[in-house]
Design a protein around this motif. Structure first.
Motif, mmCIF file in Angstrom:
data_model
loop_
_atom_site.group_PDB
_atom_site.id
_atom_site.type_symbol
_atom_site.label_atom_id
_atom_site.label_comp_id
_atom_site.label_asym_id
_atom_site.label_seq_id
_atom_site.Cartn_x
_atom_site.Cartn_y
_atom_site.Cartn_z
ATOM 1 N N SER A 64 26.504 -67.692 -10.666
ATOM 2 C CA SER A 64 25.164 -67.178 -10.376
ATOM 3 C C SER A 64 24.697 -66.263 -11.500
ATOM 4 O O SER A 64 25.503 -65.825 -12.339
ATOM 5 C CB SER A 64 25.162 -66.385 -9.058
ATOM 6 O OG SER A 64 25.976 -65.229 -9.187
ATOM 7 N N ILE A 65 23.408 -65.963 -11.493
ATOM 8 C CA ILE A 65 22.866 -64.988 -12.430
ATOM 9 C C ILE A 65 23.544 -63.636 -12.203
ATOM 10 O O ILE A 65 23.892 -62.930 -13.152
ATOM 11 C CB ILE A 65 21.341 -64.850 -12.248
ATOM 12 C CG1 ILE A 65 20.642 -66.164 -12.556
ATOM 13 C CG2 ILE A 65 20.792 -63.731 -13.138
ATOM 14 C CD1 ILE A 65 19.162 -66.151 -12.220
ATOM 15 N N ALA A 66 23.732 -63.283 -10.936
ATOM 16 C CA ALA A 66 24.367 -61.993 -10.618
ATOM 17 C C ALA A 66 25.765 -61.914 -11.209
ATOM 18 O O ALA A 66 26.180 -60.859 -11.696
ATOM 19 C CB ALA A 66 24.419 -61.796 -9.105
ATOM 20 N N ALA A 67 26.505 -63.030 -11.190
ATOM 21 C CA ALA A 67 27.853 -63.036 -11.769
ATOM 22 C C ALA A 67 27.792 -62.715 -13.255
ATOM 23 O O ALA A 67 28.620 -61.961 -13.778
ATOM 24 C CB ALA A 67 28.514 -64.395 -11.543
ATOM 25 N N VAL A 68 26.801 -63.269 -13.943
ATOM 26 C CA VAL A 68 26.633 -63.002 -15.383
ATOM 27 C C VAL A 68 26.269 -61.542 -15.612
ATOM 28 O O VAL A 68 26.882 -60.847 -16.438
ATOM 29 C CB VAL A 68 25.550 -63.917 -15.989
ATOM 30 C CG1 VAL A 68 25.289 -63.543 -17.448
ATOM 31 C CG2 VAL A 68 25.965 -65.383 -15.879
ATOM 32 N N GLU A 69 25.273 -61.065 -14.887
ATOM 33 C CA GLU A 69 24.753 -59.722 -15.135
ATOM 34 C C GLU A 69 25.780 -58.637 -14.819
ATOM 35 O O GLU A 69 25.929 -57.671 -15.574
ATOM 36 C CB GLU A 69 23.472 -59.503 -14.325
ATOM 37 C CG GLU A 69 22.316 -60.425 -14.698
ATOM 38 C CD GLU A 69 21.877 -60.280 -16.142
ATOM 39 O OE1 GLU A 69 22.154 -59.222 -16.768
ATOM 40 O OE2 GLU A 69 21.254 -61.213 -16.667
ATOM 41 N N PHE A 70 26.485 -58.771 -13.714
ATOM 42 C CA PHE A 70 27.472 -57.743 -13.362
ATOM 43 C C PHE A 70 28.684 -57.802 -14.289
ATOM 44 O O PHE A 70 29.244 -56.765 -14.650
ATOM 45 C CB PHE A 70 27.892 -57.875 -11.904
ATOM 46 C CG PHE A 70 26.913 -57.250 -10.942
ATOM 47 C CD1 PHE A 70 26.881 -55.883 -10.757
ATOM 48 C CD2 PHE A 70 26.000 -58.033 -10.249
ATOM 49 C CE1 PHE A 70 25.971 -55.291 -9.878
ATOM 50 C CE2 PHE A 70 25.086 -57.466 -9.376
ATOM 51 C CZ PHE A 70 25.064 -56.091 -9.189
ATOM 52 N N GLY A 93 24.096 -73.513 -12.876
ATOM 53 C CA GLY A 93 22.746 -74.059 -12.956
ATOM 54 C C GLY A 93 21.998 -73.549 -14.160
ATOM 55 O O GLY A 93 22.508 -72.723 -14.930
ATOM 56 N N SER A 94 20.767 -74.014 -14.315
ATOM 57 C CA SER A 94 19.991 -73.681 -15.510
ATOM 58 C C SER A 94 19.634 -72.200 -15.582
ATOM 59 O O SER A 94 19.591 -71.624 -16.676
ATOM 60 C CB SER A 94 18.711 -74.532 -15.561
ATOM 61 O OG SER A 94 17.938 -74.355 -14.388
ATOM 62 N N SER A 95 19.384 -71.570 -14.445
ATOM 63 C CA SER A 95 19.048 -70.141 -14.464
ATOM 64 C C SER A 95 20.254 -69.308 -14.900
ATOM 65 O O SER A 95 20.116 -68.343 -15.669
ATOM 66 C CB SER A 95 18.573 -69.686 -13.083
ATOM 67 O OG SER A 95 17.377 -70.333 -12.717
ATOM 68 N N THR A 96 21.433 -69.687 -14.429
ATOM 69 C CA THR A 96 22.664 -69.004 -14.850
ATOM 70 C C THR A 96 22.924 -69.258 -16.326
ATOM 71 O O THR A 96 23.343 -68.359 -17.068
ATOM 72 C CB THR A 96 23.847 -69.481 -13.999
ATOM 73 O OG1 THR A 96 23.551 -69.264 -12.613
ATOM 74 C CG2 THR A 96 25.125 -68.731 -14.361
ATOM 75 N N GLN A 97 22.650 -70.470 -16.772
ATOM 76 C CA GLN A 97 22.811 -70.803 -18.189
ATOM 77 C C GLN A 97 21.867 -69.965 -19.052
ATOM 78 O O GLN A 97 22.255 -69.477 -20.123
ATOM 79 C CB GLN A 97 22.554 -72.289 -18.406
ATOM 80 C CG GLN A 97 22.861 -72.770 -19.830
ATOM 81 C CD GLN A 97 22.646 -74.262 -19.978
ATOM 82 O OE1 GLN A 97 21.629 -74.803 -19.546
ATOM 83 N NE2 GLN A 97 23.607 -74.931 -20.610
ATOM 84 N N GLU A 98 20.645 -69.779 -18.591
ATOM 85 C CA GLU A 98 19.681 -68.956 -19.328
ATOM 86 C C GLU A 98 20.145 -67.503 -19.373
ATOM 87 O O GLU A 98 19.954 -66.816 -20.386
ATOM 88 C CB GLU A 98 18.297 -69.049 -18.682
ATOM 89 C CG GLU A 98 17.571 -70.359 -18.933
ATOM 90 C CD GLU A 98 17.308 -70.584 -20.410
ATOM 91 O OE1 GLU A 98 16.950 -69.614 -21.107
ATOM 92 O OE2 GLU A 98 17.471 -71.735 -20.873
ATOM 93 N N ALA A 99 20.730 -67.024 -18.287
ATOM 94 C CA ALA A 99 21.249 -65.648 -18.260
ATOM 95 C C ALA A 99 22.341 -65.477 -19.310
ATOM 96 O O ALA A 99 22.396 -64.449 -20.006
ATOM 97 C CB ALA A 99 21.782 -65.318 -16.869
ATOM 98 N N LEU A 100 23.211 -66.471 -19.460
ATOM 99 C CA LEU A 100 24.252 -66.411 -20.479
ATOM 100 C C LEU A 100 23.659 -66.472 -21.888
ATOM 101 O O LEU A 100 24.115 -65.774 -22.801
ATOM 102 C CB LEU A 100 25.245 -67.563 -20.282
ATOM 103 C CG LEU A 100 26.196 -67.417 -19.078
ATOM 104 C CD1 LEU A 100 26.840 -68.748 -18.748
ATOM 105 C CD2 LEU A 100 27.262 -66.365 -19.365
ATOM 106 N N LYS A 101 22.626 -67.267 -22.058
ATOM 107 C CA LYS A 101 21.987 -67.394 -23.375
ATOM 108 C C LYS A 101 21.403 -66.078 -23.849
ATOM 109 O O LYS A 101 21.346 -65.808 -25.048
ATOM 110 C CB LYS A 101 20.883 -68.459 -23.329
ATOM 111 C CG LYS A 101 21.380 -69.875 -23.469
ATOM 112 C CD LYS A 101 20.206 -70.856 -23.535
ATOM 113 C CE LYS A 101 20.684 -72.287 -23.704
ATOM 114 N NZ LYS A 101 19.551 -73.248 -23.745
#
Length: 256
Positions: A64-70, A93-101
């Motif tokens: 998830s995005i939250a997993a990336v951000e935390f 998913g693509s939103s999580t991928q964008e968070a990593l980018k």
């Protein structure tokens, strides 16, 4: 009987919910953004370092995005390689991928944004994964199905929890308030959300059971919703805002 969409309940956490609500408005819908949960951190740099040194993952999966951000908040993900043997990073998913980018991290992303989609990626589709050590970066739970299937192929799987969900409390008459707001569509993005929503809403009530439309993001959630007795369950086949909006635009709401 035909029915039009009145108000769409968006129960996602505040930031994600508001983003979807804005796009729903642009698409001509009337959303009500009402988060039913928020996040708290439950990790730190020492915990992450210890995990990486002990398990030496070759594959990281961010759920998830939250997993990336935390994770990033506690210990820059770009530095994880120095403590492990990372060969690939997977975003659900693509939103999580964008968070990593945003942190200059390249990742693989499946066509179907779920566990089945990740398992279909070439790197995980191999008959044997005995050479793989997988760390699933998540909240306090989730993606057990993914882990079980990877372990069946011989992979060593560990979970790294970097946040936890905090379910918000609601007034006893919350369901009545939502009805007064003319809610007749609800967006559900996980089984956890579904289970907590049905604690707020009495799904034995004829309105929520037979006349409200439940837009869910995967077949697994659809099966659970139907098993609960919800009659009007519609699968968006994806958790992205675009998948949800496209399904809403292309669905003619009918019930007997």
């Amino acid at each position: 009987m035909n029915q039009k969409i009145n108000t769409i309940l968006v129960p996602r956490p505040k930031a994600q919910g508001e983003k979807l609500a804005q796009q729903l408005i642009l698409a001509g819908f009337k959303p009500l953004c009402h988060p039913i949960m928020t996040y708290n951190s439950n990790a730190n740099e020492a915990i992450i370092r210890h995990h990486l040194i002990e398990h030496k993952p070759t594959i990281l999966v961010f759920v998830s995005i939250a997993a990336v951000e935390f994770a990033q908040q506690h210990f820059s993900i770009n530095q994880w390689q120095s403590l492990s043997d990372i060969e690939a990073i997977i975003a659900v998913g693509s939103s999580t991928q964008e968070a990593l980018k945003r942190y200059n991290i390249e990742s693989l992303c499946p066509n179907s944004f779920d566990s089945e989609g990740m398992l279909a990626l070439p790197i995980l589709e191999q008959p044997s994964l005995s050479h793989c050590r997988v760390t699933i970066v998540r909240g306090e739970d989730g993606r057990e199905y993914l882990a079980q299937n990877l372990e069946k192929k011989g992979a060593k799987v560990n979970f790294l929890s970097v946040y936890e969900k905090v379910w918000l409390e609601f007034a006893a008459d919350q369901a009545q308030q939502w009805r007064q707001s003319q809610i007749n569509c609800i967006v559900v993005t996980s089984n956890a959300f579904l289970n907590h929503l049905v604690q707020i809403i009495d799904i034995s009530d004829d309105y929520w059971k037979n006349h409200c439309f439940w837009f869910v993001i995967s077949e697994r959630v659809a099966v659970c919703a139907t098993a609960l007795g919800l009659r009007n369950v519609i699968n968006t086949h994806g958790a992205t805002n675009q998948a949800i909006i496209t399904t809403l635009l292309n669905t003619e709401l009918t019930y007997d």
